[in-house]
Structures are given as structure tokens and as C-alpha cells.
Design a protein around this motif. Structure first.
Motif, PDB file in Angstrom:
ATOM      1  N   VAL A  97     -16.371 -19.484 -41.956  1.00  0.00           N
ATOM      2  CA  VAL A  97     -17.380 -20.535 -41.777  1.00  0.00           C
ATOM      3  C   VAL A  97     -16.734 -21.811 -41.253  1.00  0.00           C
ATOM      4  O   VAL A  97     -17.278 -22.488 -40.368  1.00  0.00           O
ATOM      5  N   THR A 171     -24.646 -17.509 -42.708  1.00  0.00           N
ATOM      6  CA  THR A 171     -24.312 -18.642 -41.841  1.00  0.00           C
ATOM      7  C   THR A 171     -23.908 -18.168 -40.445  1.00  0.00           C
ATOM      8  O   THR A 171     -24.380 -18.697 -39.439  1.00  0.00           O
ATOM      9  N   SER A 175     -26.206 -18.857 -37.108  1.00  0.00           N
ATOM     10  CA  SER A 175     -25.635 -19.754 -36.103  1.00  0.00           C
ATOM     11  C   SER A 175     -25.469 -19.072 -34.747  1.00  0.00           C
ATOM     12  O   SER A 175     -25.350 -19.742 -33.717  1.00  0.00           O
ATOM     13  N   VAL A 201     -26.050 -25.348 -38.583  1.00  0.00           N
ATOM     14  CA  VAL A 201     -26.060 -24.216 -39.514  1.00  0.00           C
ATOM     15  C   VAL A 201     -24.675 -23.987 -40.101  1.00  0.00           C
ATOM     16  O   VAL A 201     -24.525 -23.747 -41.303  1.00  0.00           O
ATOM     17  N   ASP A 202     -23.631 -24.072 -39.268  1.00  0.00           N
ATOM     18  CA  ASP A 202     -22.262 -23.902 -39.769  1.00  0.00           C
ATOM     19  C   ASP A 202     -21.895 -24.998 -40.766  1.00  0.00           C
ATOM     20  O   ASP A 202     -21.216 -24.738 -41.765  1.00  0.00           O
ATOM     21  N   GLY A 205     -23.493 -24.119 -43.993  1.00  0.00           N
ATOM     22  CA  GLY A 205     -22.757 -23.043 -44.653  1.00  0.00           C
ATOM     23  C   GLY A 205     -21.494 -23.544 -45.318  1.00  0.00           C
ATOM     24  O   GLY A 205     -21.169 -23.140 -46.447  1.00  0.00           O
TER      25      GLY A 205
END
Length: 442
Positions: A97, A171, A175, A201-202, A205
Motif C-alpha cells: 500500500v 486498496t 485504486s 484511495v491509496d 488504505g
């Protein structure tokens, strides 16, 4: 829709390598500096090669390329850091991530600043990427040091590993969904929008994994405090019970002395003498109460002496109880009770009864109080991250004795050292003597 290039696979491999290196450096290394450098260099080549090979695979095999990259990250971490396979999996999920976040952030900014024609050349682009990677991964290292310390065991459970892997997979999937299929309710359709969604999104996460680790530490700290507190309370209750038992024994002893005096008045000399000898032998062991000058310590030593006598353990002690008058009753009970419990457990595992020996010394010297506990032990001591851990199977309920002793010693500004050599175990507790302090309750 405007078409912009995706992150080059080389940069993705470098990001994955740097993310793994962050977590490797947060743990104790298995390798020396030279071997670590060689392994890290090899891992960089492997991760870049895996990404380049994955780029040549058809889209249907996209998940296979992802799995290969994660496997390479796992292999790097488990080879370079002193972690278990489960802990390495936990770090690999976090590294995935983190790598996706930094790579996505870099490429989003790269496309914004450098893609239009006439913008700064390749040299500036490379310099920008290097600076961003150094700052991003350096910042991640500093942030993660709050949650990961080399000397602190990780001990990830199966459920915690599953949660971390689930967060990482969700995640990663969310993404990258826009690059796999633009016709979904969760896909973006504009190039810069896609890059922004991926970065966001990352980031979510990474924050979720960071919060998970913080929660793990909080729950573990609460469990340890509760376990130590429960143990201290049990030690104090044991002290109170032992004091009551010793009072009963002493009363019985004095009663027997009067009974012996009456029996001696009997006319039958042979029966009287034989009976008296047997009676005195049966109670002689209960009359030897410790007298160290500290009431609490007397109770602990007397109780443990009786326990050792029943188990065939030779316990000897030389103790100046007045030297620890500044310690509270509960702390004296906890320190000496736990130390002797550990010593008794250790010597009972020694096959040779002649080596079931425990020696205790307590004295003041040079403004300090030194307490030593020495005993034989069998087998090998278990160590994790430099600390001795319990040999019992139920580690959630056992193994806090030494931790309690260390905690109590540090509370008084002291220290604890442990030495084990040639099957001889030595525990030393050094406490500074305060200028003035309350006396121990008697």
C-alpha cells in the motif's frame, strides 16, 4: 477521454523496493551491513524485473503479475529482517500500500508538471522523482517509527494478518480498477481524475493500516497492564493469605510446646521420649520463620521456604530487609514473589535433585540496594528480540513475571539484568536508595 501514460513499471518496482526497505530498517536485521546491502541490491533487481515481466503479460494474467510482485516483497522482508513469516506477511501488505501511494502521488504530480510540451527536461524530471521518493519514504519511516520499534516484538495474530491483507487487497483493487475497466460505477473516466482517485484511495488504505497498527498497540498495552495488575493483585492476596497461614502455624507451634511440656511429665520414659522426638521433628520445620527486618519480606521468604521444603528444593538466603524499607508492601511481594516463583519453576525442571538450588541475597551498598537470585535451570532459555520469554505454552497468561519485576524496578529508578551461563541463571535487581522514604507496613 484524455489518455495519459500509466506509471512506468520501473518506478513501480523501485517504489515497492523502497517500501520494503522502510519496514526492514524498522526491525532488527538478520544480516550484517554488507550482506544487507547485497540482498537489498538483489531485491531491487528482482522487483524491477518482475514488474517488467508483468507488463508483458495479457490483462487476464494481471493478478498473476501482482502476486509475483508481492511474493518478491515478502521474500525481501523475510530474508533481510528478523521477523517470522506471519510478521513478514503483515509488513508486505503494508509495504504494498505504501509503494502504491508514493508511486501514485509521484506520477500524478509528474503528469501535472512535466507532461505538457515545453516543460522542464528529463534531468529535472529525474531530480523531482528522486527528491519526492526520498521525502515520501523518509517521512513514512519517521511516521512508522512510532508504531514499530526494533526491540518490540510484533507477534501478529492470524486475524490481524488477514485484516491487513484484506485492507491491502481492497486498496490495491479500488485504486487500479479504472485502469482495468472504465465501465464500472467506481471507475473514473478522465485521466487526471483517475490519477487523483488512485492517490486518494491509496492514502486511505495507508491510513487504515496505520490506524490498525495503532489499535493493535493499544489493545496489547491494555492487555499487558491488565495482566501485570492482575498478577500484582494475586501476589498481594498471596501475601495476605501467607501471613494468615504463618500466624496459624506459629500459634500451633506455641500450643505444641505447651503440650510437649505436659507430655514430658508422663511416667513412661521410653514412650514419652519417643513421642516427643517424633512430635518435635514434625513441627520443627514450621518454626523457622524468616527474620530479615522487613515484615513483608519475612512472609514471602517463609512461605517460599516452606514450598521449597515440600518440593525438595534447597533455598538459602541472606537478606537485609531493612534495606528495602522504602518499597511498598505490594512491590516487595511482587518482586520477591515473582523472582522466587520463576526460580522454583526453573529448578523443578532440573533432573538432578542435588542441583535444585536457589540462592538469594539482599544487601545495601554504596547508596544502592542489590538483590540477586541464582538458580540452576535445564534446557535452553527462549529469547525473542533480546528478551527472555516464558517457556510455557499459554503465553497470554504467563511470562509477565520478569516484566513485572522490571516494571517495579524501573518505577524506583532501578534496573534489572539477567545472565545465564553453564545452566546457572542469575537475576540482579539494582535499586537506588532514596534520601527518605516511607517504611514498609509491618
Amino acid at each position: 477521454m484524455e489518455t495519459l501514460p500509466d506509471i512506468p513499471r520501473v518506478l513501480t518496482g523501485v517504489a515497492e523496493w523502497a517500501a520494503c526497505l522502510v519496514y526492514v530498517l524498522l526491525r532488527r536485521q538478520r544480516l550484517g551491513v554488507r550482506r544487507l546491502v547485497l540482498v537489498a541490491a538483489a531485491a531491487l533487481g528482482v522487483l524491477v524485473a518482475v514488474q517488467e515481466l508483468a507488463d508483458r503479460l495479457p490483462l487476464t494474467l494481471w493478478s498473476l503479475g501482482m502476486a509475483a510482485a508481492v511474493a518478491a516483497m515478502f521474500g525481501f522482508i523475510v530474508t533481510a529482517a528478523r521477523v517470522s513469516a506471519r510478521d513478514a506477511g503483515y509488513f508486505a501488505a503494508r509495504a504494498l500500500v505504501l509503494a502504491e501511494l508514493v508511486a501514485a502521488l509521484h506520477w500524478q504530480m509528474h503528469c501535472f508538471f512535466f507532461l505538457p510540451e515545453g516543460r522542464p527536461g528529463v534531468g529535472w524530471q529525474v531530480a523531482f522523482g528522486v527528491v519526492l521518493y526520498v521525502v515520501a519514504f523518509g517521512g513514512a519511516y519517521l511516521v512508522e517509527t512510532r508504531h514499530f520499534r526494533p526491540a518490540q516484538p510484533l507477534e501478529v495474530s492470524s486475524g490481524e494478518l488477514a485484516s491487513a491483507v484484506a485492507i491491502a487487497l481492497v486498496t490495491f483493487f479500488m485504486s487500479n480498477i479504472s485502469f482495468l475497466n472504465a465501465n464500472t460505477p467506481f471507475s473514473g473516466r478522465l485521466a487526471l481524475e483517475i490519477f487523483y482517485i488512485r492517490t486518494l484511495v491509496d492514502l486511505c488504505g495507508f491510513v487504515a493500516l496505520y490506524a490498525q497498527q495503532g489499535q493493535r498497540l493499544q489493545l496489547r498495552a491494555r492487555a499487558e497492564v491488565k495482566a501485570v495488575d492482575d498478577m500484582l493483585r494475586r501476589q498481594h492476596e498471596q501475601y495476605l493469605q501467607s501471613k494468615r497461614s504463618i500466624d496459624v502455624v506459629n500459634r500451633k507451634y506455641h500450643d505444641l510446646k505447651h503440650q510437649i511440656a505436659v507430655i514430658r511429665a508422663e511416667d513412661d520414659e521410653h514412650k514419652r521420649a519417643s513421642y516427643l522426638d517424633d512430635l518435635e521433628a514434625s513441627v520443627s520445620g514450621y518454626a523457622a520463620q524468616a527474620d530479615t527486618g522487613n515484615g513483608v519480606l519475612d512472609v514471602v521468604l517463609t512461605t517460599k521456604s516452606l514450598e521449597c521444603a515440600e518440593k525438595g528444593v534447597d533455598l538459602t538466603y541472606v537478606a537485609d530487609g531493612a534495606a528495602i524499607a522504602f518499597m511498598s508492601a505490594m512491590d516487595v511481594s511482587a518482586v520477591f514473589g515473582n523472582a522466587l516463583d520463576n526460580a522454583i519453576d526453573a529448578v523443578m525442571a532440573v533432573p538432578d535433585p542435588e542441583r535444585r538450588l536457589i540462592k538469594v541475597a539482599l544487601y545495601a551498598t554504596g547508596g544502592f540496594v542489590l538483590a540477586t537470585f541464582e538458580n540452576y535451570f535445564a534446557g535452553e532459555l527462549r529469547h525473542e528480540d533480546g528478551e527472555i520469554v516464558t517457556r510455557r505454552a499459554d503465553r497470554d497468561r504467563h511470562g509477565y513475571g520478569l516484566a513485572s519485576i522490571r516494571y517495579t524496578a524501573e518505577k524506583y529508578g532501578g534496573s534489572v539484568t539477567v545472565n545465564a551461563e553453564d545452566s546457572w541463571f542469575v537475576l540482579r535487581i539494582l535499586l537506588p536508595v532514596p534520601a527518605a522514604g516511607p517504611a514498609v507496613p509491618r
